[in-house]
Design an enzyme around this catalytic site. Structure first.
Site, PDB file in Angstrom:
ATOM      1  N   THR A  89      33.591   7.076  34.874  1.00 20.71           N
ATOM      2  CA  THR A  89      34.575   8.400  34.781  1.00 20.71           C
ATOM      3  C   THR A  89      33.859   9.610  35.673  1.00 20.71           C
ATOM      4  OG1 THR A  89      35.642   7.449  32.833  1.00 20.71           O
ATOM      5  CG2 THR A  89      35.933   9.734  33.295  1.00 20.71           C
ATOM      6  N   ARG A 129      28.830   1.455  31.074  1.00 21.20           N
ATOM      7  CA  ARG A 129      29.048   2.124  32.181  1.00 21.20           C
ATOM      8  C   ARG A 129      30.214   3.113  32.027  1.00 21.20           C
ATOM      9  NH1 ARG A 129      28.380  -1.453  37.630  1.00 21.20           N
ATOM     10  NH2 ARG A 129      30.161  -2.417  36.636  1.00 21.20           N
ATOM     11  N   ASP A 130      30.682   3.238  31.007  1.00 16.73           N
ATOM     12  CA  ASP A 130      31.872   4.042  31.040  1.00 16.73           C
ATOM     13  C   ASP A 130      32.169   4.626  29.686  1.00 16.73           C
ATOM     14  OD1 ASP A 130      34.044   5.471  31.939  1.00 16.73           O
ATOM     15  OD2 ASP A 130      35.661   3.831  31.633  1.00 16.73           O
ATOM     16  N   ILE A 131      30.850   5.245  28.916  1.00 18.10           N
ATOM     17  CA  ILE A 131      31.009   5.810  27.686  1.00 18.10           C
ATOM     18  C   ILE A 131      31.563   7.024  28.038  1.00 18.10           C
ATOM     19  CG2 ILE A 131      29.327   7.096  26.165  1.00 18.10           C
ATOM     20  CD1 ILE A 131      29.525   3.861  25.806  1.00 18.10           C
ATOM     21  N   ASN A 153      36.712   6.245  25.068  1.00 18.76           N
ATOM     22  CA  ASN A 153      36.406   5.020  24.922  1.00 18.76           C
ATOM     23  C   ASN A 153      35.716   4.762  23.497  1.00 18.76           C
ATOM     24  OD1 ASN A 153      37.483   4.023  27.041  1.00 18.76           O
ATOM     25  ND2 ASN A 153      35.775   4.096  28.129  1.00 18.76           N
TER      26      ASN A 153
END
Length: 266
Positions: A208, A153-155, A159
């Site tokens: 993001t 959920r935050d690729i 990261n």
């Protein structure tokens, strides 16, 4: 978020240990069968029926970097078999502890900077030599997460880290058709990761902004909704990670975001 990240990383580590245990048991079973075959062959030889000798071969089921990577620059990086267990492109958690003010994660050591810094410093990345192998390696890591029921959920570029080597890479003057740094990509930051079976989490507005999918955007006001209204919103799934990876591919190729705006509202 830190406690969630610890839970996710510990689960992945336990999954790997379980897989290695099963592989070890299978290996022992094969070894037992091999010994039985060797015994039969030996008896046959004494009766002048045959003369075949089967030498047992050691089975290596380790999933360490050294055993899964074909990159020669990684040789000798793993000084013990315990190091870097798990998927090659997912951050490894070794231990954690709590203080009065902090939760401290002890993970594998990564290099300074991240993929975002690498893209910005180069302006953009070559499609065939860099973007394609980078994408393939990140996809490999995502498949490992998704197969274990986890959505990141935050690729995003920030990261994606690079593994640090314990010794400098070997100088290789021979031109390689792809960027060898792709072997060192690490998916990190599991603070927003969750299990796909948690349908309530799979309606949350997280991530993001430049990378989130339309399915996540649809839940932008879920915090103010009653439960009866919340369950009417379709839950998203693993595909939100693939959308984010698509945005990242665009960023790597062109050096700027496909959906960049002046304000969050825009």
């Amino acid at each position: 978020l830190i406690q969630r990240e610890v839970g996710i990383l510990r689960l992945l580590r336990d999954k790997v240990k379980e897989s290695e245990k099963q592989a070890s048991e299978a290996s022992n079973s094969e070894a037992s069968n091999s010994e039985a075959s060797n015994s039969e062959a030996s008896n046959s030889e004494t009766n002048n029926i045959g003369g075949n000798h089967t030498n047992g071969k050691e089975n290596h089921s380790s999933t360490s970097v050294c055993s899964v990577s074909s990159d020669s620059s990684l040789d000798g990086d793993c000084e013990t078999e315990y190091l870097f267990k798990g998927h090659h492109h997912v951050l490894q958690l070794f231990d954690f502890f709590e203080t009065r003010e902090h939760i401290v994660l002890i993970t594998q050591l990564c290099d300074r900077g991240d993929l975002y810094d690498y893209i910005i410093s180069n302006g953009s990345l070559n499609l065939n030599k860099t973007v394609r192998p980078y994408t393939a390696c990140i996809l490999s890591g995502l498949k490992f997460l998704h197969d274990n029921g986890i959505v990141h959920r935050d690729i995003k570029a920030e990261n994606i880290l690079f593994r640090m080597h314990s010794s400098p890479g070997k100088d290789n003057k021979k031109e390689c058709p792809y960027d060898l740094k792709s072997h060192d990509l690490i998916i990190a930051d599991f603070g927003l990761a969750t299990f796909v079976e948690n349908t309530a989490d799979m309606r949350e507005y997280v991530g993001t902004l430049s990378y989130i999918s339309p399915e996540i955007v649809a839940g932008h006001n879920t915090k103010s909704l009653e439960y009866s209204e919340l369950i009417k919103i379709p839950s998203y799934d693993y595909k939100v990670d693939i959308w984010a990876l698509g945005v990242l591919c665009y960023f790597m190729k062109f050096g700027y975001m496909p959906f960049d705006c002046e304000s969050e509202q825009e």
